[in-house]
Design a protein around this motif. Structure first.
Motif, mmCIF file in Angstrom:
data_model
loop_
_atom_site.group_PDB
_atom_site.id
_atom_site.type_symbol
_atom_site.label_atom_id
_atom_site.label_comp_id
_atom_site.label_asym_id
_atom_site.label_seq_id
_atom_site.Cartn_x
_atom_site.Cartn_y
_atom_site.Cartn_z
ATOM 1 N N HIS A 84 -4.044 -1.448 6.018
ATOM 2 C CA HIS A 84 -3.843 -2.760 5.982
ATOM 3 C C HIS A 84 -4.228 -3.366 7.214
ATOM 4 O O HIS A 84 -4.423 -3.116 8.207
ATOM 5 C CB HIS A 84 -2.289 -2.840 5.936
ATOM 6 C CG HIS A 84 -1.493 -2.159 4.780
ATOM 7 N ND1 HIS A 84 -0.243 -2.767 4.224
ATOM 8 C CD2 HIS A 84 -2.090 -1.448 3.786
ATOM 9 C CE1 HIS A 84 0.056 -1.726 3.401
ATOM 10 N NE2 HIS A 84 -1.160 -1.139 2.771
ATOM 11 N N ARG B 43 -3.941 -6.072 9.960
ATOM 12 C CA ARG B 43 -2.950 -6.635 10.706
ATOM 13 C C ARG B 43 -3.163 -7.189 11.769
ATOM 14 O O ARG B 43 -4.567 -7.253 12.359
ATOM 15 C CB ARG B 43 -2.027 -5.471 11.002
ATOM 16 C CG ARG B 43 -1.138 -4.587 10.111
ATOM 17 C CD ARG B 43 -0.680 -3.595 10.593
ATOM 18 N NE ARG B 43 0.524 -2.858 9.512
ATOM 19 C CZ ARG B 43 1.419 -1.625 9.681
ATOM 20 N NH1 ARG B 43 1.244 -1.226 10.817
ATOM 21 N NH2 ARG B 43 1.942 -1.408 8.643
ATOM 22 N N ASP C 138 1.558 -8.008 8.828
ATOM 23 C CA ASP C 138 0.543 -7.480 7.767
ATOM 24 C C ASP C 138 0.232 -8.895 7.276
ATOM 25 O O ASP C 138 0.799 -9.361 6.558
ATOM 26 C CB ASP C 138 1.538 -6.553 6.886
ATOM 27 C CG ASP C 138 0.806 -6.159 5.799
ATOM 28 O OD1 ASP C 138 -0.136 -6.657 5.359
ATOM 29 O OD2 ASP C 138 0.995 -4.668 5.751
ATOM 30 N N GLY D 198 -1.884 -8.903 4.658
ATOM 31 C CA GLY D 198 -1.943 -8.683 3.041
ATOM 32 C C GLY D 198 -0.490 -9.167 2.571
ATOM 33 O O GLY D 198 -0.391 -9.958 1.836
ATOM 34 N N ARG D 199 0.608 -8.803 3.073
ATOM 35 C CA ARG D 199 1.836 -8.868 2.674
ATOM 36 C C ARG D 199 2.598 -10.229 3.311
ATOM 37 O O ARG D 199 3.391 -10.727 2.809
ATOM 38 C CB ARG D 199 2.976 -7.793 2.931
ATOM 39 C CG ARG D 199 2.524 -6.343 2.385
ATOM 40 C CD ARG D 199 3.155 -5.527 2.993
ATOM 41 N NE ARG D 199 2.657 -4.199 2.515
ATOM 42 C CZ ARG D 199 3.242 -3.031 3.058
ATOM 43 N NH1 ARG D 199 3.943 -2.594 3.699
ATOM 44 N NH2 ARG D 199 2.788 -1.680 2.060
ATOM 45 N N GLY D 200 2.024 -10.902 4.449
ATOM 46 C CA GLY D 200 2.570 -11.964 5.058
ATOM 47 C C GLY D 200 3.923 -11.653 5.597
ATOM 48 O O GLY D 200 4.830 -12.628 5.469
ATOM 49 N N THR D 201 3.937 -10.454 6.099
ATOM 50 C CA THR D 201 5.465 -10.193 6.909
ATOM 51 C C THR D 201 5.115 -9.692 8.093
ATOM 52 O O THR D 201 3.972 -8.946 8.507
ATOM 53 C CB THR D 201 5.964 -9.166 5.895
ATOM 54 O OG1 THR D 201 5.486 -8.048 5.789
ATOM 55 C CG2 THR D 201 6.553 -9.978 4.402
ATOM 56 N N VAL E 14 5.860 -6.792 10.554
ATOM 57 C CA VAL E 14 6.413 -5.214 10.292
ATOM 58 C C VAL E 14 6.651 -4.438 11.412
ATOM 59 O O VAL E 14 6.989 -3.341 11.404
ATOM 60 C CB VAL E 14 4.958 -4.485 9.477
ATOM 61 C CG1 VAL E 14 4.731 -5.186 8.402
ATOM 62 C CG2 VAL E 14 3.835 -4.722 10.350
#
Length: 223
Positions: A87, A89, A108, A110-113, A115
Motif C-alpha cells: 500500500h 503510505r 494509507d 488508498g484507503r484514506g485513513t 493506520v
C-alpha cells in the motif's frame, strides 16, 4: 449523475468524453490514456496532491489545536515501511507545542485513513519552513533585536523589511548543553537557532539568539 462515458477509437484517434468529442492523433491519444491511467508506483515520490491529502487526513483530529497554533503540521514524507503490504503510505509529522510532543501519523493513501500513530517526547525532527518563518516573526517582534535586524536588512540593500518571509532563513534545532539561564527550557521545549541571510548575501550575527517556539519567546545565550 451517472458514470462518465469515455470511448476511444484506436484507429481514428477519437476520444468521446461526456458527450464532447476531441480529435487527437493516435500517438497523442495513446500517450494521454497511458498518463491518465498510470498510478504512482510504491517507490515514486509523493505527488503534491498526495501530500495535501495525507496532511488533511492526519490533521483531521487536531483541527482545533491547529487553528489555535498549539499544534502544527510540519511536513509529510513517503512512508517506506516494508510492512505496508504494497500500500502507498505517507507519514505526517505534527508537533504539539503545548505538550512538547512529536506526533507521527501514517496515512494509507488508498484507503484514506490513519493506520498508525506514534507519540514521543524529546524527539526533535528538523524544523519546517513555516517554523523558520514563525521564528523570524518572533525575532522581529522582540524589542531587543527587531530594530537591529531591520536596520541591517535595509543597509544590505533590501529596503524596508516588511515581512519575515523576505529574509533568507535557515533553522537548526537547538539542544542545550550546559547552558545557564532561560535557554535551559529548551531541554524540553522546541527551540531553534536561526541563521538569517541578508540581501547582500551576508549573514546576520545571531549566534547568541535562540528562538523558543514552545514558549514563543527569545532566549539570549549567556557566554
Amino acid at each position: 449523475m451517472g458514470r462518465r462515458l469515455i470511448v476511444m477509437a484506436a484507429g481514428a484517434g477519437v476520444v468521446v468524453a461526456a458527450g464532447a468529442m476531441l480529435l487527437v492523433s493516435g500517438e497523442q491519444g495513446s500517450r494521454a490514456a497511458g498518463s491518465s491511467a498510470r498510478l504512482p508506483a510504491l517507490e515514486d515520490p509523493l505527488t503534491g496532491q498526495e501530500v495535501a491529502r495525507a496532511g488533511a487526513i492526519a490533521s483531521a483530529g487536531s483541527r482545533s489545536h491547529l487553528a489555535a497554533g498549539r499544534t502544527k503540521l510540519l511536513y509529510v514524507e513517503r512512508d517506506d515501511d516494508k510492512d505496508s503490504a504494497g500500500h502507498r503510505r505517507a507519514d505526517a509529522y505534527l508537533y504539539d507545542y503545548g505538550g512538547d510532543r512529536l506526533i507521527v501519523r501514517t496515512v494509507d493513501l488508498g484507503r484514506g485513513t490513519v493506520v498508525r500513530e506514534t507519540v514521543a517526547r524529546g524527539v526533535q525532527p528538523p524544523p519546517s519552513k513555516e517554523e523558520e518563518n514563525t521564528a523570524a516573526g518572533l525575532l522581529l517582534g522582540d524589542p531587543r533585536y527587531a530594530r537591529g535586524l531591520r536596520e541591517a536588512y535595509a543597509k544590505a540593500g533590501g529596503g524596508p523589511l516588511r515581512s519575515a518571509t523576505a529574509l533568507g532563513l535557515r533553522g537548526l534545532i537547538f539542544t542545550p548543553s550546559g547552558e545557564s539561564g532561560s535557554a535551559r527550557q529548551c531541554e524540553t521545549h522546541r527551540c531553534l537557532r536561526l541563521f538569517v541571510r541578508l540581501p547582500d548575501a551576508t549573514w546576520l550575527d545571531t549566534s547568541r539568539i535562540v528562538v523558543d517556539l514552545s514558549a514563543k519567546k527569545i532566549h539570549t545565550l549567556e557566554w
